[in-house]
Design a protein around this motif. Structure first.
Motif, PDB file in Angstrom:
ATOM      1  N   VAL A  57       0.877  -1.505  -0.186  1.00 20.51           N
ATOM      2  CA  VAL A  57      -0.193  -0.251  -0.119  1.00 20.51           C
ATOM      3  C   VAL A  57       0.627   1.537  -0.210  1.00 20.51           C
ATOM      4  O   VAL A  57       0.318   2.505  -0.425  1.00 20.51           O
ATOM      5  CB  VAL A  57      -1.227  -0.382   1.369  1.00 20.51           C
ATOM      6  N   LEU A  58       2.015   1.768   0.761  1.00 13.55           N
ATOM      7  CA  LEU A  58       2.824   2.769   0.539  1.00 13.55           C
ATOM      8  C   LEU A  58       3.627   2.892  -0.646  1.00 13.55           C
ATOM      9  O   LEU A  58       3.090   3.695  -0.869  1.00 13.55           O
ATOM     10  CB  LEU A  58       3.687   1.978   2.039  1.00 13.55           C
ATOM     11  N   LEU A  59       3.852   1.425  -0.930  1.00 14.36           N
ATOM     12  CA  LEU A  59       4.571   1.829  -2.639  1.00 14.36           C
ATOM     13  C   LEU A  59       3.904   2.126  -3.206  1.00 14.36           C
ATOM     14  O   LEU A  59       4.190   2.977  -4.574  1.00 14.36           O
ATOM     15  CB  LEU A  59       5.384   0.603  -3.252  1.00 14.36           C
ATOM     16  N   ALA A  60       2.711   1.797  -2.631  1.00  8.80           N
ATOM     17  CA  ALA A  60       1.444   2.359  -4.941  1.00  8.80           C
ATOM     18  C   ALA A  60       0.641   3.351  -3.975  1.00  8.80           C
ATOM     19  O   ALA A  60       1.030   4.287  -4.890  1.00  8.80           O
ATOM     20  CB  ALA A  60       0.425   0.714  -4.378  1.00  8.80           C
ATOM     21  N   LEU A  61       0.854   4.056  -3.112  1.00  7.98           N
ATOM     22  CA  LEU A  61       0.337   5.568  -2.504  1.00  7.98           C
ATOM     23  C   LEU A  61       1.158   6.291  -3.036  1.00  7.98           C
ATOM     24  O   LEU A  61       0.785   7.701  -3.255  1.00  7.98           O
ATOM     25  CB  LEU A  61      -0.435   5.451  -1.557  1.00  7.98           C
ATOM     26  N   PHE A  62       2.295   6.222  -2.848  1.00  2.00           N
ATOM     27  CA  PHE A  62       3.634   7.102  -2.883  1.00  2.00           C
ATOM     28  C   PHE A  62       4.959   6.904  -3.962  1.00  2.00           C
ATOM     29  O   PHE A  62       5.626   7.524  -4.250  1.00  2.00           O
ATOM     30  CB  PHE A  62       4.637   6.839  -1.141  1.00  2.00           C
ATOM     31  N   THR A  63       4.920   5.773  -4.334  1.00  2.00           N
ATOM     32  CA  THR A  63       6.197   6.021  -6.388  1.00  2.00           C
ATOM     33  C   THR A  63       5.066   5.552  -6.836  1.00  2.00           C
ATOM     34  O   THR A  63       4.215   5.363  -6.950  1.00  2.00           O
ATOM     35  CB  THR A  63       6.777   4.626  -5.468  1.00  2.00           C
ATOM     36  N   ARG A  64       5.615   5.200  -8.423  1.00  2.00           N
ATOM     37  CA  ARG A  64       5.103   4.915  -9.890  1.00  2.00           C
ATOM     38  C   ARG A  64       5.847   3.774  -9.795  1.00  2.00           C
ATOM     39  O   ARG A  64       4.967   3.379 -11.400  1.00  2.00           O
ATOM     40  CB  ARG A  64       5.439   6.256 -10.888  1.00  2.00           C
ATOM     41  N   TRP A  65       6.023   3.017  -9.210  1.00  2.00           N
ATOM     42  CA  TRP A  65       6.427   1.662  -9.635  1.00  2.00           C
ATOM     43  C   TRP A  65       5.321   0.965  -9.760  1.00  2.00           C
ATOM     44  O   TRP A  65       4.055   0.723  -9.250  1.00  2.00           O
ATOM     45  CB  TRP A  65       7.478   0.271  -8.516  1.00  2.00           C
TER      46      TRP A  65
END
Length: 176
Positions: free
Chosen positions: A95-103
């Motif tokens: 969830v953190l990677l999806a919300l704060f990155t464009r990966w």
């Protein structure tokens, strides 16, 4: 197939097909040899990238919440708290990677779903938190969410990989 409305200058033959080297031939990327049309599901395309991303993130966060509730209230088998805790940590990182990155981490969510399904299957062999086993209705519903949310994520991720859905920051590039 995306169509450009106006033909190029000097060409009066009609609209051009986009997606081919010279933009004048039909696009046949998904048509098997010997067939005239692609698979039926190739014709269903939805260009809602931000909504699809929100749905995928909501599904994984729901998996993490359900796993956390089960892990901390009534683990269904030995070491279930550890296995479900891993699901919680992986869901939180997703969830953190999806919300704060464009990966593009959508396949990583399939791994989280697979681990959650394995925990569900392991729990069915133990003592799952169901009403006949003494659990509350809310806890039993949360236990069932641990089955249905990963299955829903796997179906949504399949649709993304098949090309039916698109996830932000990608777009399908419709021109009409």
């Amino acid at each position: 197939m995306n169509i450009i409305d106006a033909p190029p200058q000097g060409n009066t033959s009609g609209p051009n097909a986009v997606g081919t080297p010279n933009a004048t031939e039909a696009v046949r990327h998904h048509i098997r040899p010997g067939r005239k049309r692609a698979h039926l599901l190739r014709y269903f395309r939805f260009d809602l990238p931000r909504l699809t991303k929100a749905i995928l993130v909501a599904l994984v966060s729901g998996i993490g919440i359900a796993a956390g509730v089960i892990a901390f209230t009534r683990p269904p088998f030995p070491y279930a708290a550890l296995a479900l805790g891993v699901v919680v940590v992986l869901s939180l990182s997703y969830v953190l990677l999806a919300l704060f990155t464009r990966w593009r981490i959508w396949d990583f969510g399939s791994a989280i779903s697979a681990v959650a399904l394995l925990c569900y299957l392991g729990g069915t062999l133990g003592t799952p938190p169901l009403v006949p086993n003494g659990a509350t209705i809310g806890l039993a519903a949360t236990w069932n969410l641990l089955l249905f949310l990963p299955l829903a994520y796997l179906v949504a991720n399949w649709a993304v990989n098949f090309g039916i859905l698109v996830v932000w920051p990608d777009r399908q590039g419709f021109t009409d």
